[in-house]
Design a protein around this motif. Structure first.
Motif, mmCIF file in Angstrom:
data_model
loop_
_atom_site.group_PDB
_atom_site.id
_atom_site.type_symbol
_atom_site.label_atom_id
_atom_site.label_comp_id
_atom_site.label_asym_id
_atom_site.label_seq_id
_atom_site.Cartn_x
_atom_site.Cartn_y
_atom_site.Cartn_z
ATOM 1 N N HIS A 14 0.619 -0.875 -0.410
ATOM 2 C CA HIS A 14 -0.228 -0.488 -0.003
ATOM 3 C C HIS A 14 0.642 0.908 -0.511
ATOM 4 C CE1 HIS A 14 -3.272 2.789 0.772
ATOM 5 N NE2 HIS A 14 -2.862 3.565 1.538
ATOM 6 N N ASN A 15 1.197 2.099 -1.122
ATOM 7 C CA ASN A 15 1.807 2.753 -1.603
ATOM 8 C C ASN A 15 3.189 2.717 -0.407
ATOM 9 O OD1 ASN A 15 -0.606 4.937 -2.183
ATOM 10 N ND2 ASN A 15 -1.198 5.312 -0.791
ATOM 11 N N GLN A 16 3.792 1.987 -1.534
ATOM 12 C CA GLN A 16 5.130 1.176 -0.771
ATOM 13 C C GLN A 16 6.225 0.931 -2.388
ATOM 14 O OE1 GLN A 16 3.728 -1.808 1.294
ATOM 15 N NE2 GLN A 16 4.511 -1.091 3.354
ATOM 16 N N GLY A 17 6.344 1.726 -3.372
ATOM 17 C CA GLY A 17 5.990 1.669 -4.192
ATOM 18 C C GLY A 17 7.613 2.266 -4.201
ATOM 19 N N SER A 18 8.772 2.803 -3.363
ATOM 20 C CA SER A 18 10.293 2.997 -3.505
ATOM 21 C C SER A 18 10.743 1.693 -2.964
ATOM 22 C CB SER A 18 10.226 4.044 -1.729
ATOM 23 O OG SER A 18 9.833 4.929 -2.659
ATOM 24 N N TYR A 19 9.899 0.937 -2.602
ATOM 25 C CA TYR A 19 10.748 -0.519 -2.277
ATOM 26 C C TYR A 19 9.975 -1.625 -2.716
ATOM 27 C CZ TYR A 19 11.344 3.567 1.542
ATOM 28 O OH TYR A 19 11.473 4.619 2.055
ATOM 29 N N VAL A 20 8.495 -1.792 -2.676
ATOM 30 C CA VAL A 20 8.568 -2.778 -3.169
ATOM 31 C C VAL A 20 8.899 -3.909 -4.336
ATOM 32 C CG1 VAL A 20 6.525 -1.950 -5.026
ATOM 33 C CG2 VAL A 20 6.416 -4.398 -4.087
ATOM 34 N N ASN A 42 -3.168 -3.086 -2.093
ATOM 35 C CA ASN A 42 -3.824 -2.717 -1.390
ATOM 36 C C ASN A 42 -4.253 -1.175 -1.638
ATOM 37 O OD1 ASN A 42 -6.437 -2.669 0.263
ATOM 38 N ND2 ASN A 42 -5.028 -3.017 2.545
ATOM 39 N N GLY A 43 -4.943 -0.737 -2.778
ATOM 40 C CA GLY A 43 -5.649 0.534 -3.190
ATOM 41 C C GLY A 43 -4.641 1.537 -3.245
ATOM 42 N N SER A 44 -3.202 1.212 -3.422
ATOM 43 C CA SER A 44 -1.877 2.459 -4.100
ATOM 44 C C SER A 44 -2.503 3.555 -4.966
ATOM 45 C CB SER A 44 -1.266 1.137 -4.291
ATOM 46 O OG SER A 44 -0.820 0.702 -3.125
ATOM 47 N N SER A 45 -1.978 4.588 -3.922
ATOM 48 C CA SER A 45 -2.483 5.823 -5.516
ATOM 49 C C SER A 45 -1.387 6.591 -6.174
ATOM 50 C CB SER A 45 -3.154 6.484 -4.393
ATOM 51 O OG SER A 45 -2.600 6.988 -2.990
ATOM 52 N N TYR A 70 -6.943 -4.430 -5.718
ATOM 53 C CA TYR A 70 -7.784 -3.475 -4.564
ATOM 54 C C TYR A 70 -8.050 -1.896 -5.403
ATOM 55 C CZ TYR A 70 -8.902 -7.173 -1.811
ATOM 56 O OH TYR A 70 -8.533 -8.596 -1.716
ATOM 57 N N GLU A 71 -8.805 -1.429 -5.952
ATOM 58 C CA GLU A 71 -9.380 -0.023 -6.390
ATOM 59 C C GLU A 71 -9.573 1.484 -4.726
ATOM 60 O OE1 GLU A 71 -9.151 1.376 -9.278
ATOM 61 O OE2 GLU A 71 -8.807 -0.688 -10.363
ATOM 62 N N ARG A 72 -9.349 0.622 -4.012
ATOM 63 C CA ARG A 72 -9.673 1.089 -2.618
ATOM 64 C C ARG A 72 -8.968 -0.430 -1.710
ATOM 65 N NH1 ARG A 72 -14.544 2.475 -5.095
ATOM 66 N NH2 ARG A 72 -14.793 4.695 -5.662
ATOM 67 N N ALA A 79 -8.474 -8.690 3.305
ATOM 68 C CA ALA A 79 -7.132 -8.835 2.287
ATOM 69 C C ALA A 79 -6.187 -9.773 2.269
ATOM 70 C CB ALA A 79 -6.292 -7.378 1.618
ATOM 71 N N PHE A 80 -5.405 -10.545 3.077
ATOM 72 C CA PHE A 80 -5.086 -11.440 3.468
ATOM 73 C C PHE A 80 -5.550 -12.541 4.213
ATOM 74 C CE2 PHE A 80 -2.312 -14.970 6.222
ATOM 75 C CZ PHE A 80 -1.717 -14.899 5.462
ATOM 76 N N ASN A 81 -6.337 -13.022 3.969
ATOM 77 C CA ASN A 81 -7.212 -14.003 4.044
ATOM 78 C C ASN A 81 -8.068 -14.133 2.467
ATOM 79 O OD1 ASN A 81 -6.853 -13.921 7.318
ATOM 80 N ND2 ASN A 81 -9.573 -13.189 7.280
ATOM 81 N N ALA A 82 -8.077 -13.441 1.609
ATOM 82 C CA ALA A 82 -8.628 -13.214 0.521
ATOM 83 C C ALA A 82 -7.642 -13.938 -0.106
ATOM 84 C CB ALA A 82 -9.393 -12.211 0.410
#
Length: 316
Positions: A14-20, A42-45, A70-72, A79-82
């Motif tokens: 989630h918004n971890q583009g610098s590290y993913v 998980n809905g990153s922007s 996920y869009e949002r 999310a993990f359980n899915a």
């Protein structure tokens, strides 16, 4: 390969583009040969979704990959359980997108798990701070005091296991129902529930590199006046109360409740502090700490500004 247990890594971003990309590459670089990955955005922007998509296109033939965007943002546990219901692995790793694995992390874990009969493996982690400093989760002086086997009391009492290093038997986690989707965070609860029923084994190895970033979930446990995490901590303590067996476990929960009450009061989270105190009195005699905390709670003495300054100075 047919006789080697498959390990599934669920990586949530989630918004971890610098590290993913470093997180994903660390899965690809494992020395263990049977690994699949399930990637969640998980809905990153911040552009993380494109980075993940490009990585999948580049490496899709090197490792089995599943993904969901996920869009949002949704509840992390949901999310993990899915993803948990879709993986194929015998063992499981929950990898945050701002952490990354040592190339031998899975190999070392499987050696310990298969040799011990334990259902959960954990090891040391190296904590990486924004100023470039770093420190191990277990300093060398703690080498002989790390709990193994039945670790329930130790887990209840204090944060003694680095949850980011866990490698878990997937079927055992499924039997426990996965993560509790009613909670704001998962690690304390899953350590408690898994340790109640299953043995843990420790590997003397630094298998995970964990970034300690400003604004991360772990830094918000005692957020001044409006902690979103403390109510979940209280709910886990209620679960523990229903699990207690024997004097040692009661002492461990007493210690935990007083610790959480102290920090809830200091951070001016008075409502949940009162809940901790009420739970304490359900099975504990009145003590000096209880009396002092009760008085503090009654008068609502707000020292949260000092507490906030103290916690920030500790993290500098």
């Amino acid at each position: 390969m047919q006789h080697i247990p498959l390990v599934s890594v669920i990586c949530t971003c989630h918004n971890q583009g610098s590290y993913v990309l470093q997180a994903l590459d660390s899965v690809l670089e494992q020395s263990y040969p049977a690994v699949e990955i399930y990637i969640i955005d998980n809905g990153s922007s911040d552009g993380s979704k494109k980075l993940i998509s490009d990585w999948i296109k580049q490496h899709g033939e090197q490792i089995p990959i599943m993904h969901r965007y996920y869009e949002r943002p949704v509840n992390y546990c949901q999310a993990f359980n899915a993803a948990l219901k879709s993986i194929n692995g015998h063992y499981l790793i929950d990898l945050a997108a701002d952490d990354f694995l040592h190339p031998q992390h899975i190999s070392r874990a499987l050696e310990q798990l298969q040799g011990s009969g334990a259902k959960v493996y954990f090891c040391n982690a190296l904590l990486l701070y924004p100023d470039g400093s770093q420190q191990p989760f277990y300093p060398a002086r703690h080498a002989g005091n790390i709990p193994q086997g039945g670790v329930f009391s130790a887990v209840v009492q204090k944060y003694v296991i680095s949850s980011v290093t866990l490698v878990m038997d997937a079927s055992s986690l499924l039997k426990e129902g996965g993560y509790d989707e009613d909670l704001s965070y998962e690690d304390f609860d899953i350590l408690v529930r898994m340790s109640r029923k299953y043995p843990f084994v420790y590997g003397d190895f630094t298998g995970v590199f964990k970034r300690e970033l400003p604004g991360s979930l772990s830094t918000q446990q005692y957020q001044v006046k409006h902690s979103a995490l403390l109510p979940s901590t209280f709910r886990v303590c209620e679960k523990i109360y229903d699990m207690l067996e024997g004097k040692e476990e009661k002492e461990a929960l007493r210690f935990r409740l007083l610790h959480e009450t102290k920090h809830a009061l200091a951070s001016a989270n008075f409502k949940v502090a009162g809940q901790f105190l009420k739970l304490y009195r359900k099975f504990s005699p009145i003590s000096l700490h209880y009396i002092l905390f009760r008085l503090w709670h009654t008068c609502r003495l707000d020292i949260s500004n000092l507490y906030s300054y103290w916690t920030k100075s500790k993290s500098l």
